[in-house]
Motif scaffolding. Sequence first.
Motif, mmCIF file in Angstrom:
data_model
loop_
_atom_site.group_PDB
_atom_site.id
_atom_site.type_symbol
_atom_site.label_atom_id
_atom_site.label_comp_id
_atom_site.label_asym_id
_atom_site.label_seq_id
_atom_site.Cartn_x
_atom_site.Cartn_y
_atom_site.Cartn_z
ATOM 1 N N THR A 112 43.446 31.054 71.635
ATOM 2 C CA THR A 112 42.813 29.872 72.225
ATOM 3 C C THR A 112 41.330 30.098 72.476
ATOM 4 O O THR A 112 40.503 29.213 72.205
ATOM 5 C CB THR A 112 43.507 29.504 73.539
ATOM 6 N N LEU A 113 40.959 31.286 72.965
ATOM 7 C CA LEU A 113 39.554 31.555 73.225
ATOM 8 C C LEU A 113 38.750 31.588 71.925
ATOM 9 O O LEU A 113 37.639 31.043 71.848
ATOM 10 C CB LEU A 113 39.409 32.880 73.982
ATOM 11 N N SER A 114 39.298 32.222 70.888
ATOM 12 C CA SER A 114 38.599 32.297 69.602
ATOM 13 C C SER A 114 38.486 30.926 68.953
ATOM 14 O O SER A 114 37.439 30.569 68.407
ATOM 15 C CB SER A 114 39.330 33.259 68.664
ATOM 16 N N PHE A 115 39.559 30.158 69.003
ATOM 17 C CA PHE A 115 39.553 28.834 68.391
ATOM 18 C C PHE A 115 38.507 27.932 69.043
ATOM 19 O O PHE A 115 37.723 27.272 68.363
ATOM 20 C CB PHE A 115 40.947 28.210 68.522
ATOM 21 N N GLY A 116 38.484 27.925 70.383
ATOM 22 C CA GLY A 116 37.513 27.093 71.075
ATOM 23 C C GLY A 116 36.090 27.583 70.917
ATOM 24 O O GLY A 116 35.172 26.791 70.660
ATOM 25 N N TYR A 117 35.880 28.899 71.027
ATOM 26 C CA TYR A 117 34.518 29.442 70.982
ATOM 27 C C TYR A 117 33.897 29.289 69.600
ATOM 28 O O TYR A 117 32.805 28.734 69.450
ATOM 29 C CB TYR A 117 34.537 30.911 71.388
ATOM 30 N N TYR A 118 34.582 29.789 68.564
ATOM 31 C CA TYR A 118 33.997 29.736 67.223
ATOM 32 C C TYR A 118 33.952 28.306 66.694
ATOM 33 O O TYR A 118 33.038 27.943 65.941
ATOM 34 C CB TYR A 118 34.789 30.633 66.268
ATOM 35 N N GLY A 119 34.947 27.484 67.059
ATOM 36 C CA GLY A 119 34.918 26.094 66.627
ATOM 37 C C GLY A 119 33.712 25.360 67.163
ATOM 38 O O GLY A 119 32.979 24.697 66.413
ATOM 39 N N LEU A 120 33.465 25.496 68.465
ATOM 40 C CA LEU A 120 32.302 24.827 69.049
ATOM 41 C C LEU A 120 30.997 25.481 68.622
ATOM 42 O O LEU A 120 29.965 24.816 68.538
ATOM 43 C CB LEU A 120 32.414 24.822 70.571
ATOM 44 N N SER A 121 31.019 26.788 68.367
ATOM 45 C CA SER A 121 29.797 27.465 67.919
ATOM 46 C C SER A 121 29.335 26.933 66.569
ATOM 47 O O SER A 121 28.133 26.888 66.294
ATOM 48 C CB SER A 121 30.040 28.979 67.833
ATOM 49 N N VAL A 122 30.277 26.546 65.706
ATOM 50 C CA VAL A 122 29.919 25.928 64.433
ATOM 51 C C VAL A 122 29.547 24.465 64.640
ATOM 52 O O VAL A 122 28.615 23.941 64.030
ATOM 53 C CB VAL A 122 31.091 26.055 63.437
ATOM 54 N N TRP A 123 30.262 23.800 65.527
ATOM 55 C CA TRP A 123 30.062 22.366 65.738
ATOM 56 C C TRP A 123 28.712 22.067 66.384
ATOM 57 O O TRP A 123 28.039 21.099 66.026
ATOM 58 C CB TRP A 123 31.196 21.846 66.615
ATOM 59 N N PHE A 124 28.279 22.915 67.339
ATOM 60 C CA PHE A 124 27.009 22.690 68.033
ATOM 61 C C PHE A 124 25.823 22.618 67.071
ATOM 62 O O PHE A 124 25.091 21.622 67.056
ATOM 63 C CB PHE A 124 26.764 23.787 69.073
ATOM 64 N N PRO A 125 25.560 23.653 66.251
ATOM 65 C CA PRO A 125 24.400 23.564 65.346
ATOM 66 C C PRO A 125 24.507 22.418 64.346
ATOM 67 O O PRO A 125 23.500 21.776 64.024
ATOM 68 C CB PRO A 125 24.411 24.929 64.628
ATOM 69 N N ASP A 126 25.726 22.145 63.862
ATOM 70 C CA ASP A 126 25.869 21.044 62.911
ATOM 71 C C ASP A 126 25.604 19.694 63.563
ATOM 72 O O ASP A 126 25.028 18.787 62.938
ATOM 73 C CB ASP A 126 27.277 21.057 62.308
ATOM 74 N N VAL A 127 26.031 19.552 64.821
ATOM 75 C CA VAL A 127 25.757 18.306 65.535
ATOM 76 C C VAL A 127 24.253 18.145 65.760
ATOM 77 O O VAL A 127 23.691 17.053 65.609
ATOM 78 C CB VAL A 127 26.521 18.260 66.872
ATOM 79 N N ILE A 128 23.586 19.245 66.128
ATOM 80 C CA ILE A 128 22.136 19.195 66.328
ATOM 81 C C ILE A 128 21.431 18.833 65.020
ATOM 82 O O ILE A 128 20.506 18.006 64.994
ATOM 83 C CB ILE A 128 21.630 20.544 66.872
ATOM 84 N N LYS A 129 21.893 19.438 63.926
ATOM 85 C CA LYS A 129 21.300 19.115 62.623
ATOM 86 C C LYS A 129 21.567 17.663 62.256
ATOM 87 O O LYS A 129 20.708 16.984 61.679
ATOM 88 C CB LYS A 129 21.881 20.053 61.562
ATOM 89 N N HIS A 130 22.761 17.164 62.593
ATOM 90 C CA HIS A 130 23.085 15.763 62.324
ATOM 91 C C HIS A 130 22.189 14.823 63.136
ATOM 92 O O HIS A 130 21.714 13.802 62.622
ATOM 93 C CB HIS A 130 24.554 15.509 62.654
ATOM 94 N N LEU A 131 21.940 15.183 64.402
ATOM 95 C CA LEU A 131 21.040 14.373 65.226
ATOM 96 C C LEU A 131 19.620 14.398 64.673
ATOM 97 O O LEU A 131 18.908 13.382 64.694
ATOM 98 C CB LEU A 131 21.050 14.893 66.669
ATOM 99 N N GLN A 132 19.205 15.563 64.170
ATOM 100 C CA GLN A 132 17.884 15.649 63.555
ATOM 101 C C GLN A 132 17.786 14.749 62.328
ATOM 102 O O GLN A 132 16.778 14.058 62.123
ATOM 103 C CB GLN A 132 17.589 17.101 63.149
ATOM 104 N N SER A 133 18.836 14.748 61.525
ATOM 105 C CA SER A 133 18.818 13.912 60.320
ATOM 106 C C SER A 133 18.753 12.434 60.678
ATOM 107 O O SER A 133 18.029 11.659 60.027
ATOM 108 C CB SER A 133 20.065 14.200 59.472
ATOM 109 N N GLU A 134 19.518 12.039 61.697
ATOM 110 C CA GLU A 134 19.480 10.629 62.120
ATOM 111 C C GLU A 134 18.097 10.238 62.643
ATOM 112 O O GLU A 134 17.582 9.159 62.337
ATOM 113 C CB GLU A 134 20.543 10.378 63.185
#
Length: 758
Positions: free
Chosen positions: A438-460
Amino acid sequence: MEDSYKDRTSLVKGAKDIAKEVKRQAVKKVNKAQDGYTQRSYNRFQDEEEDDDCYGHGGDYGGEANDDEGSSEATEGHDEDDEIYEGEYQGIPNMGQGKDGMVALGQPIRDEYKDRNELETERKADEEELAQQYELIIQECGHGRFQWALFFVLGMALMADGVEVFVVGFVLPSAETDMCIPNSGSGWLGSIVYLGMMVGAFFWGGLADKVGRRQSLLICMSINGFFAFLSSFVQGYGFFLFCRLFSGFGIGGAVPAVFSYFSEVLAREKRGEHLSWLCMFWMIGGIYASAMAWLIIPHYGWSFSMGSAYQFHSWRVFVIVCALPCVCSVVALTFMPESPRFLLEVGKHDEAWMILKQIHDTNMRARGQPEKVFTVNRIKTPKQIDELIEIESDTGTWYRRCFVRIRTELYSIWLTFMRCFNYPVKDNTIKLTAVWFTLSFGYYGLSVWFPDVIKHLQSEKYASEVHRFYGKKYIDTKFNFTLENQIHIDGEFTNDRFTTMTFKSVTFQNFHFENCTFEDVTSINTYFRNCTFMYTKFYNTDFEEYKFIDSKFVNCSFDRNNTGCQIAFDDDYSAYWIYFVNFLGTLAVLPGNIVSALLMDRIGRLTMLGGSMVLSGISCFFLWFGTSESMMIGMLCLYNGLTISAWNSLDVITVELYPTDRRATGFGFLNALCKAAAVLGNLIFGSLVGITKSIPILLASTVLVCGGLVGLRLPDTRTQIRGPQNYISLVVPKSGPAVLGTACRFLEFSFQVQLVQL
């Protein structure tokens, strides 16, 4: 004659009764020794000779025979080396029992006449006794220069593991572009490295329990360093994947071996704090990788080529720089000794004693007390149980011998792994599995999601600032500057010249180009849709066919066109920003590391683990309010700072819950599970970027809170001595009233009591 037979039968019966009584008294003495450890110094083991077995049979080193016990007529015919003279009286064999009954009066039953359950029971008792004695020995050795030297050596290995996790994400865009990887092959690099780390964690963790922590760590780090360097020079994408796979396979064994190694030279009161300080090196590895990527990768002026067949761009320099911590750790490990606790576990008393004396003398000299003598002269060594290995008859050739040896070692690792699911550690393994996943799934999942979301906001945001031009006509105009984030519709260029310039995110739609020249032009995300080109020259440009969509050419020429994959990271608006975000995210871990190290032994591992995971899950809900880049970066830093305490406490708990003979194997299995959960989290969270916020937030929050609640059910290891089983031993008869059996089973499952049946 009949009287002689009766006398002989009575002697046999008496010998069997004496053997049973000796066995019962031996178990009593072992249990009595366990109960008195907390009140006695381990110096007792130097003076207590009546309970010692000979060193070769698993007893204390240097033990002597007791003159009061075992002295009977049956011992006649033995010299000082316990050898039997030929023709002398050698005891009374049991009529009809064969070798099973060949014991001497007054002597303990030899190991070859005991079944495996009896040997394992005696070994467990020896291991519990060793755990108590070893803790006192480590306290006498003190905490000083030796532990700090090992701290930095193992820290470099842990730093290399952190670098390996980050280096993949940083080189992925550049490597795939440089090697002309199509979209179908994109993404394999990240997955295959995690696959190698997953297999490596399980294999090297199991091997560390067989050949030693230092030896296993030295081999796996050497493999990682070799293939990491090799991957920076290869040109083909397939060979590059192969090198990164084995590089990940090597570094996968770093975490299990490092924590097992360091925990075995720390006293109980120092263990939690200093293991937490050691975790900081993983964060330092992330900072190091982010900073080096920021400084090296975008500078493509550093690249060089050897003809058209060999290109060495700056991302390859970055790969070499990231391999330096691994190389440093390998060099430093050659000067460090093996874990003395492991050596005692496998019966190598003399080597362990020498290393413990080295630790003691090193620390005492550093304290200015070189005259202080290491007073330990005997250390308990557990009974060694020989494993019978069936060797095939056709092993005459070297490759058959290697095959049998490898198969045997792999099977031995598998058996050790299966013992992690045996009582009494089975319950702990299941709970740890849930928490790690559970800790690995949540940590690494959000660690990938955070930069991609930031990049998506930059693109918008970037797309919302686009400039549109309609019906523009340009005649005899020279363009030598950058055109960025523009859309030109229904226009015309006549006799225009485009020289030494860059098109960045520019789209021409329904445009007419006539008698134009494009010279020394580069382009990023630039497209020509439904355009017409007449009498136009293209010289030294990077306009490839896919950039012209539904376009027509009339009497046009292309000279020295730069086709193929062209790296242009300098012109990517998000290049520096991505590295900077990762740098801030890893730097935010520093306060959490310091807090966890200072409070680990004060508030306890379980409180730290459960509280950190629950708070991390709650912090995910703040992502609902993340509507800008700065807010998302703030959430990323907060989340990383809260999660690191859970990682540190989980590492400490895992090391302390497993016995020495299964510690690295259990840790390796859980670390492999961590990598599998990371891949699963990357796939799930990465597919939801730009689609919805609710699912990632709710999923991460749920798994983190549930994992934290499960972690609170783990045993508290803050004050216990690490034995093979941290259980109370209770001796019960094999046959007895049903009420007694029911009561013992209740104690066994409710209060962690180990049953030893006679």
